[in-house]
Design a protein around this motif. Structure first.
Motif, mmCIF file in Angstrom:
data_model
loop_
_atom_site.group_PDB
_atom_site.id
_atom_site.type_symbol
_atom_site.label_atom_id
_atom_site.label_comp_id
_atom_site.label_asym_id
_atom_site.label_seq_id
_atom_site.Cartn_x
_atom_site.Cartn_y
_atom_site.Cartn_z
ATOM 1 N N THR A 19 0.870 -1.123 0.010
ATOM 2 C CA THR A 19 0.005 0.101 -0.033
ATOM 3 C C THR A 19 0.760 1.336 -0.071
ATOM 4 O O THR A 19 0.813 2.261 -0.874
ATOM 5 C CB THR A 19 -0.797 -0.008 1.506
ATOM 6 N N ARG A 20 2.121 1.174 0.915
ATOM 7 C CA ARG A 20 2.680 2.317 0.912
ATOM 8 C C ARG A 20 3.595 2.630 -0.533
ATOM 9 O O ARG A 20 3.556 3.842 -0.865
ATOM 10 C CB ARG A 20 3.860 2.068 2.255
ATOM 11 N N ARG A 21 4.177 1.759 -1.212
ATOM 12 C CA ARG A 21 4.691 1.747 -2.142
ATOM 13 C C ARG A 21 3.674 2.282 -3.515
ATOM 14 O O ARG A 21 4.091 2.977 -4.068
ATOM 15 C CB ARG A 21 5.707 0.473 -2.863
ATOM 16 N N ALA A 22 2.532 1.767 -3.269
ATOM 17 C CA ALA A 22 1.879 2.150 -4.457
ATOM 18 C C ALA A 22 1.213 3.587 -4.158
ATOM 19 O O ALA A 22 1.238 4.241 -5.124
ATOM 20 C CB ALA A 22 0.352 1.409 -4.413
ATOM 21 N N ALA A 23 1.197 4.015 -3.104
ATOM 22 C CA ALA A 23 0.870 5.501 -2.686
ATOM 23 C C ALA A 23 1.927 6.285 -3.001
ATOM 24 O O ALA A 23 2.059 7.420 -3.362
ATOM 25 C CB ALA A 23 0.589 5.669 -1.420
ATOM 26 N N GLU A 24 3.265 5.789 -2.855
ATOM 27 C CA GLU A 24 4.474 6.836 -3.272
ATOM 28 C C GLU A 24 4.696 6.762 -4.723
ATOM 29 O O GLU A 24 4.630 7.899 -5.097
ATOM 30 C CB GLU A 24 5.795 5.838 -2.511
ATOM 31 N N LEU A 25 4.216 5.715 -5.495
ATOM 32 C CA LEU A 25 4.303 5.971 -6.953
ATOM 33 C C LEU A 25 3.450 6.858 -7.474
ATOM 34 O O LEU A 25 3.610 7.528 -8.280
ATOM 35 C CB LEU A 25 4.379 4.321 -7.453
ATOM 36 N N ARG A 26 2.133 6.757 -6.841
ATOM 37 C CA ARG A 26 0.899 7.674 -7.173
ATOM 38 C C ARG A 26 1.488 9.148 -7.088
ATOM 39 O O ARG A 26 1.113 10.071 -7.797
ATOM 40 C CB ARG A 26 -0.216 7.453 -6.443
ATOM 41 N N ALA A 27 2.051 9.242 -5.807
ATOM 42 C CA ALA A 27 2.434 10.427 -5.577
ATOM 43 C C ALA A 27 3.564 11.056 -6.496
ATOM 44 O O ALA A 27 3.558 12.437 -6.762
ATOM 45 C CB ALA A 27 2.993 10.585 -4.287
ATOM 46 N N GLY A 29 3.486 10.500 -9.369
ATOM 47 C CA GLY A 29 2.734 10.828 -10.752
ATOM 48 C C GLY A 29 2.472 9.592 -11.796
ATOM 49 O O GLY A 29 2.089 9.792 -12.873
ATOM 50 N N ARG A 30 2.658 8.377 -11.287
ATOM 51 C CA ARG A 30 2.407 7.079 -11.767
ATOM 52 C C ARG A 30 1.181 6.638 -11.523
ATOM 53 O O ARG A 30 0.756 6.510 -10.250
ATOM 54 C CB ARG A 30 3.607 6.071 -11.605
ATOM 55 N N GLU A 31 0.273 6.050 -12.539
ATOM 56 C CA GLU A 31 -1.111 5.485 -12.106
ATOM 57 C C GLU A 31 -0.951 4.225 -11.721
ATOM 58 O O GLU A 31 -0.303 3.294 -12.569
ATOM 59 C CB GLU A 31 -1.871 5.773 -13.573
ATOM 60 N N ILE A 32 -1.361 3.636 -10.801
ATOM 61 C CA ILE A 32 -0.953 2.258 -10.285
ATOM 62 C C ILE A 32 -2.465 1.679 -9.963
ATOM 63 O O ILE A 32 -3.250 2.048 -9.521
ATOM 64 C CB ILE A 32 -0.334 2.312 -8.946
ATOM 65 N N LEU A 33 -2.523 0.492 -10.705
ATOM 66 C CA LEU A 33 -3.481 -0.571 -10.378
ATOM 67 C C LEU A 33 -3.328 -1.454 -9.330
ATOM 68 O O LEU A 33 -2.434 -2.141 -9.366
ATOM 69 C CB LEU A 33 -3.961 -1.139 -11.633
ATOM 70 N N SER A 34 -4.178 -1.312 -8.228
ATOM 71 C CA SER A 34 -3.769 -1.845 -6.842
ATOM 72 C C SER A 34 -4.644 -2.977 -6.738
ATOM 73 O O SER A 34 -5.741 -2.971 -6.513
ATOM 74 C CB SER A 34 -3.724 -0.978 -5.701
ATOM 75 N N PHE A 35 -3.909 -4.256 -6.290
ATOM 76 C CA PHE A 35 -4.753 -5.303 -5.989
ATOM 77 C C PHE A 35 -3.907 -5.664 -4.619
ATOM 78 O O PHE A 35 -3.949 -6.936 -4.245
ATOM 79 C CB PHE A 35 -4.434 -6.696 -7.086
ATOM 80 N N GLY A 36 -3.569 -4.858 -3.899
ATOM 81 C CA GLY A 36 -2.453 -4.920 -2.627
ATOM 82 C C GLY A 36 -3.524 -5.142 -1.413
ATOM 83 O O GLY A 36 -4.012 -6.078 -1.256
#
Ligand code: GLU
Length: 393
Positions: A19-27, A29-36
């Motif tokens: 969750t943390r990594r997905a949030a960091e990548l989103r911040a 500017g990357r669009e992340i599709l999460s199944f986390g």
């Protein structure tokens, strides 16, 4: 300067890390599709939100009794008596800061160095680490993947030693979705009582069952075995209230009193108005729960079908919870050797976040939550398919 040695074998929670990594990548500017992380995307029930707002407006913002508000403990006691014939009084419920805190406080109250706690694996990431933080040793008993990771009592009971203090089960299971059938639960409850150890049943996903399966709760055995049956539950998943952090433990007075003593020194009461919201959900949000579970069943089918079309993947439909746990060992021949490598690959090449199986005790699997929108599932599958085609051809 150094950290305490008890942290030597304790990692950052893998589910929270994703969750943390997905949030960091989103911040970034990357669009992340999460199944986390397993977190329903539904809104919390309106009745809960309104009740919590009213509580705030009414100034219900001070300490409550450290074990939680009496109304919520009483309502839980009524619910478990009505649904499962459980004999627990309101005082035998401890309201905690999420189910996670209930499990941790039980571990601190019950286990110490030299003790063993049996856990069937694959298991939720925090189970073994909580036991280790209490100084005890988790004894991991593998569950067969064939038959949808259904839990069997015999291998678990065979692992009991003179040092065993408890068996910790989670049905439906995070991460496999496998369930503990009623007959196996009965065997476990009886076996634990005969050995004089606790059977701790984490029933966080009790309502998330598919294909008309019925639920076997350890609470139904509490009357017969009041000294050894311990239950943990949560509002997070059932009512889409993850951020509210309200869970509970129920069981023998001595056990609940011990965990309450830990809580009194750790968190004090869970958030006052969050408990008021939880009470409103418990008493008035059953229709939303049914609606959510119906939607999750459709998402499960969508995700399982899509995963089975990916090269190197094999996925059985989970019986419960909201996770798929596909076997990805078929990717090894394409140079993706471990679940961590596959996880990194999907994050880098498909902008898709999943949780590596190794975090739950098996390197041949990935965990994908379907507590996310159908659009997320469809786009995520498409991105994974494209990344795999680029890699494998
Ligand atoms: N229990 C959920 C999961 O496994 C939420 C994250 C956590 O607390 O581990 O994804």
């Amino acid at each position: 300067m150094r950290l305490a040695s008890r942290l030597a074998h304790v990692e950052e929670s893998a589910t929270l890390k994703v969750t943390r990594r997905a949030a960091e990548l989103r911040a970034a500017g990357r669009e992340i599709l999460s199944f986390g992380a397993g977190e329903p995307d539904f809104d919390s029930p309106a009745v809960a939100v309104r009740a919590a707002q009213r509580a705030l407006d009414d100034g219900f913002t001070r300490y409550t009794p450290a074990s939680g508000i009496p109304e919520l403990r009483r309502s839980l006691a009524d619910r478990y008596a009505a649904d499962h014939g459980a004999p627990w009084a309101a005082e035998q419920f401890l309201i905690t800061v999420g189910g996670k805190a209930a499990l941790f406080e039980l571990a601190i109250a019950l286990f110490e160095p030299g003790d063993e706690v049996i856990i069937p694996t694959p298991c939720w990431v925090s189970f073994p680490d909580q036991i280790r933080l209490a100084g005890a040793e988790p004894i991991l008993v593998p569950t067969q993947a064939e038959g949808g990771f259904e839990l069997k009592a015999d291998p678990i009971l065979e692992a009991i030693s003179p040092r065993t203090r408890a068996i910790l089960v989670n049905s439906p299971s995070n991460p496999t979705g496998g369930i503990l059938p009623a007959a196996e639960l009965e065997k476990l409850v009886r076996g634990a009582a005969a050995a004089g150890i606790y059977l701790i049943s984490d029933e966080t996903y009790e309502f998330f069952l598919y294909d008309d399966r019925s639920y076997a709760s350890a609470a139904a055995w509490a009357k017969r075995f009041p000294e050894t049956v311990v239950l943990v539950g949560s509002f997070s998943k059932t009512y889409a209230m993850t951020g509210w952090r309200v869970g509970y433990a129920a069981g023998p007075s001595e056990v609940i009193g011990g965990a309450a003593r830990v809580q009194g020194h750790a968190t004090s009461n869970p958030t006052s108005f969050a408990m008021v919201g939880a009470l409103a959900a418990l008493e008035g949000a059953a229709p939303q729960v049914a609606e959510m579970v119906g939607e999750f069943a459709a998402r499960r089918d969508l995700l399982v079908a899509g995963l089975n079309e990916l090269p190197g993947f094999r996925c059985d439909p989970p019986a419960g919870a909201f996770y798929t746990f596909p076997d990805i060992s078929g990717l090894k021949s394409h140079g993706l050797e471990s679940s961590l490598e596959v996880t990194e690959f999907f994050l880098e090449e498909a902008s898709v976040a999943v949780v590596p199986g190794v975090a739950f005790g098996t390197d041949d699997h990935l965990r994908l939550s379907f507590a996310c929108s159908r659009a997320n599932i469809e786009q995520g599958l498409q991105a994974m398919r494209c990344a795999l085609v680029r890699r494998i051809g």
